[in-house]
Structures are given as structure tokens and as C-alpha cells.
Design a protein around this motif. Structure first.
Motif, PDB file in Angstrom:
ATOM      1  N   LYS A  20      24.052  66.625  45.224  1.00 19.55           N
ATOM      2  CA  LYS A  20      23.618  67.652  46.162  1.00 19.55           C
ATOM      3  C   LYS A  20      22.155  67.444  46.542  1.00 19.55           C
ATOM      4  O   LYS A  20      21.417  66.708  45.873  1.00 19.55           O
ATOM      5  CB  LYS A  20      23.845  69.043  45.588  1.00 19.55           C
ATOM      6  N   SER A  23      17.281  72.186  46.537  1.00 19.10           N
ATOM      7  CA  SER A  23      17.320  73.490  47.203  1.00 19.10           C
ATOM      8  C   SER A  23      16.154  73.681  48.179  1.00 19.10           C
ATOM      9  O   SER A  23      16.310  74.306  49.225  1.00 19.10           O
ATOM     10  CB  SER A  23      17.358  74.626  46.173  1.00 19.10           C
ATOM     11  N   ILE A  26      17.162  71.944  51.321  1.00 18.70           N
ATOM     12  CA  ILE A  26      18.226  72.675  52.014  1.00 18.70           C
ATOM     13  C   ILE A  26      17.626  73.760  52.908  1.00 18.70           C
ATOM     14  O   ILE A  26      18.074  73.969  54.039  1.00 18.70           O
ATOM     15  CB  ILE A  26      19.221  73.293  51.001  1.00 18.70           C
ATOM     16  N   ALA A  37      21.760  67.466  58.125  1.00 20.84           N
ATOM     17  CA  ALA A  37      22.074  67.636  56.703  1.00 20.84           C
ATOM     18  C   ALA A  37      22.911  66.462  56.202  1.00 20.84           C
ATOM     19  O   ALA A  37      22.679  65.950  55.099  1.00 20.84           O
ATOM     20  CB  ALA A  37      22.820  68.947  56.490  1.00 20.84           C
ATOM     21  N   GLN A  80      28.037  72.637  47.145  1.00 21.40           N
ATOM     22  CA  GLN A  80      26.845  73.064  47.877  1.00 21.40           C
ATOM     23  C   GLN A  80      27.157  73.248  49.362  1.00 21.40           C
ATOM     24  O   GLN A  80      26.778  74.256  49.963  1.00 21.40           O
ATOM     25  CB  GLN A  80      25.720  72.041  47.694  1.00 21.40           C
TER      26      GLN A  80
END
Length: 141
Positions: A20, A23, A26, A37, A80
Motif C-alpha cells: 500500500k 497514508s 494518499i 494513484a 487500501q
């Protein structure tokens, strides 16, 4: 005079994204499209989306020869993506390799050789790369 084909190394690995994105990253991606992304997931997981396998230096011909890898999501990356609504279209991506090889005569703007192949099996793609190179060598002699 024969044109020399410059061979380039292609390394096809299992087309699954499992790591992933951080954060903090993201949060930045949420202001962009899901395509942005996807590219970040590729980088995070060590993928090259396009890998050129051959090139030529010629004023008469143009060669396009690459393998494109489209990855599917598994594990932590899938969880995610699933948890973020605007990234969910990424879950529709299926793992596949796409080979494209095209030799174009520049003066005539004519395609002399063309090969495209989609397959999940990397060995099939490796075999097709060899066949494309063989065919190109015959044409360019």
C-alpha cells in the motif's frame, strides 16, 4: 546496409500490486485522479509500466517495441484501494501484459510490420519478443 536492432532487457514480474501507499501520500493523491494513484502504486511496488525491448537508429524507419504491464491489486494494497471510494475503479484492473511491436517506413508513412499480443503469462510474452526480433531482423537485412 542492414540496420542493427538494439536489444533492451525486459523483466516481467508477477503483475500484482500488494504494497500500500503511505497514508501521507494518499492524502496528496486524493486531489488527483485514480490514474495518478495507480502510477504511485506502480512506483511503490517497483513496476515499470512500459518496458522497451528493442530500438533502431534509422532515418528511414521508426520502431515502437515495448511491453506494457497492467497490474491487479491484492493484499494490503487492495484493502487500501477498496477503503477509498474514488480509488475503487482501480479494483477493476486485471493483470495482463501487452506487447506492441510496430515498424513504420517514415517516407511512405506505412506500417511494414505489426505485432500486438495480450497475455497473462510472461513466458508467452518473452517468446513473442523473440519472434518479433527475428522477424524485424529479416525485414531490416
Amino acid at each position: 546496409m542492414a540496420i542493427t536492432i538494439e536489444l533492451k532487457g525486459v523483466r516481467l514480474i508477477s503483475p500484482y500490486i500488494n504494497k500500500k501507499i503511505e497514508s501521507s501520500t494518499i492524502k496528496e493523491v486524493l486531489n488527483s485522479t485514480h490514474h495518478t494513484a495507480y502510477r504511485l502504486y506502480l512506483i511503490t511496488n517497483g513496476f515499470k509500466e512500459l518496458q522497451e525491448f528493442a530500438a533502431i537508429k534509422s532515418d528511414e524507419y521508426d520502431l515502437t517495441a515495448y511491453v506494457k504491464t497492467e497490474c491487479g491489486f491484492i493484499g494490503d494494497a487492495k484493502k487500501q484501494v477498496w477503503s477509498i471510494t474514488q480509488l475503487q475503479p482501480l479494483l477493476l484492473k486485471k493483470p495482463i501484459f501487452t506487447l506492441r511491436c510496430e515498424l513504420r517506413h517514415l517516407m511512405k508513412n506505412e506500417i511494414i510490420y505489426k505485432c500486438t499480443l495480450e497475455n497473462k503469462n510472461a513466458n508467452v510474452i518473452y517468446d513473442q519478443i523473440q519472434e518479433c526480433i527475428h522477424n524485424l531482423k529479416q525485414i531490416l537485412e
